[in-house]
Design an enzyme around this catalytic site. Sequence first.
Site, PDB file in Angstrom:
ATOM      1  N   HIS A 106       4.910 -29.352  36.705  1.00 24.13           N
ATOM      2  CA  HIS A 106       4.573 -30.675  36.161  1.00 24.13           C
ATOM      3  C   HIS A 106       3.153 -30.991  36.621  1.00 24.13           C
ATOM      4  O   HIS A 106       2.765 -30.600  37.729  1.00 24.13           O
ATOM      5  CB  HIS A 106       5.422 -31.798  36.766  1.00 24.13           C
ATOM      6  CG  HIS A 106       6.873 -31.788  36.482  1.00 24.13           C
ATOM      7  ND1 HIS A 106       7.770 -31.102  37.245  1.00 24.13           N
ATOM      8  CD2 HIS A 106       7.606 -32.443  35.552  1.00 24.13           C
ATOM      9  CE1 HIS A 106       8.994 -31.315  36.789  1.00 24.13           C
ATOM     10  NE2 HIS A 106       8.926 -32.127  35.752  1.00 24.13           N
ATOM     11  N   ASP A 137       3.082 -32.264  40.129  1.00 24.63           N
ATOM     12  CA  ASP A 137       3.456 -31.351  41.227  1.00 24.63           C
ATOM     13  C   ASP A 137       2.216 -30.722  41.827  1.00 24.63           C
ATOM     14  O   ASP A 137       2.190 -30.380  43.007  1.00 24.63           O
ATOM     15  CB  ASP A 137       4.272 -30.138  40.738  1.00 24.63           C
ATOM     16  CG  ASP A 137       5.505 -30.500  39.976  1.00 24.63           C
ATOM     17  OD1 ASP A 137       6.057 -31.570  40.247  1.00 24.63           O
ATOM     18  OD2 ASP A 137       5.916 -29.689  39.111  1.00 24.63           O
TER      19      ASP A 137
HETATM   20  C1  XLS Z   1      15.275 -32.850  35.754  1.00 25.50           C
HETATM   21  C2  XLS Z   1      14.740 -31.842  34.859  1.00 25.50           C
HETATM   22  C3  XLS Z   1      13.280 -31.517  35.085  1.00 25.50           C
HETATM   23  C4  XLS Z   1      12.698 -30.818  33.890  1.00 25.50           C
HETATM   24  C5  XLS Z   1      11.224 -30.821  33.821  1.00 25.50           C
HETATM   25  O1  XLS Z   1      16.464 -33.015  35.928  1.00 25.50           O
HETATM   26  O2  XLS Z   1      15.521 -30.700  34.944  1.00 25.50           O
HETATM   27  O3  XLS Z   1      13.143 -30.758  36.235  1.00 25.50           O
HETATM   28  O4  XLS Z   1      13.142 -29.507  33.794  1.00 25.50           O
HETATM   29  O5  XLS Z   1      10.709 -32.113  33.782  1.00 25.50           O
END
Ligand code: XLS
Length: 437
Positions: free
Chosen positions: A101, A104
């Site tokens: 992300h 991140d």
């Molecule tokens: C959250 C989601 C997230 C997505 C990406 O529960 O799994 O991690 O995969 O934003």
Amino acid sequence: MSSYFKDISKIQYEGVDSNNPLSFKYYDEDKVILGKKMKDHLRFATCYWHTFTWPGLDPFGGPTFERPWMQQGDPIEKAEEKLDEAFDFFDKITTPFFCFHDRDISPEGKNYSETQKNFFHIIDLMEKKLSKSKVKLLWGTANAFSHRRYMAGASTNPDPEVFAYKAAQVKDCMEATMRLGGQNYVLWGGREGYETILNTNMKLEMNNLARFLELVVNHKHKIGFKGQILLEPKPHEPTKHQYDFDSAACLALIRKAGLENEIHLNIEVNHATLSGHNFEHEIAYAIANNALGSIDINRGDTLLGWDTDQFPNNPLELLMPFYHIFSNGGFKQGGLNFDAKIRRQSIDPEDLFYAHIGGMDVAARSLIAVEKMINDKELSSYIKNRYKKWDQDLGKFIHSKEGNLETIANKVISENIEPEPQSGQQEYLENILNKYL
Ligand code: XLS
Ligand code: NI
Ligand code: NI
């Protein structure tokens, strides 16, 4: 210079007889299964957020991991340090891909321009790292759910300024993903839902969400991004009602926006189970609707009703989902992203390796079993036989131009149709699965 993982070398395949916990027992990346190397079927990705960013919080306690890049310091320097460590990890664990992300990898600034500057600073460094590493980018995504501005949703927010903010983030993140050679771009709604209908205009929110999808697809074509756009279903958590509840709800949204040829699904194991389905159902549903794009692999806990995001540890649970995926051509641009985190008591650098090794070995075992299942054709012949009458006269007539309620009803009388129920033989079929593991 990276140092957190300095005592660990590149993980190698050593086979089931090895007692080395830092080796693969089943994942032999170059082994050919169903005509392709394991690594090219499974297309594993390490995820940045759980593996490098999440500090081990839970609702009752603070960070437990205390990794060097999580300590106090200049946020940009810490982000650079995290990047070094992440690439050292990717090279050692040998997942061919990673995912991230925007938030991140780089910190928010005091306004959007500063946030953008931070982001592209790390993207520039990441581009250099990628040129020296074997790892590739499976997908990028924008975090439009953690900051308080998004507490009432992003593209479904009552305030169009919040919609615009998310649009800016997604634009930048799509462009960065493309620059880094990313093969997909993921949209997980986060808070695209509502807590109470008392304060919610559902029709407007859903229209705005569909509008957002349309803007994303338009931008993809504008910049010439060749990756897949993927929507990730999740039923609850963070919001009580999510518009992207499961594969079916996501497909309804995608169709509402008229984008069924443009957006595919990124299906996550633990999201499937939280929606009251199982992973296999969600995969089969997506395949039946030509919508499977990629998967987020993890597992929940049958005793806990939330997204525990654990690493998969049971090959049997992946057997049927993999059977569906790999008997339908497998992944082209998608892959298997470990959207999974270690437990908060697993505080050593080795724990990150054990978790990924386990997940990769479990997936490899399932793939090996699935090769036999596909080649034996027992299940596929069974299903073909069960539906064979649809290829015969009556089945064809029902779908023909002549078929209408009246002509079909007439046949029941003129051909004296009296259907004879057939056993579904569930137990017989369940026993077949045992053979393969
Ligand atoms: C959250 C989601 C997230 C997505 C990406 O529960 O799994 O991690 O995969 O934003
Ligand atoms: Ni996910
Ligand atoms: Ni999740």
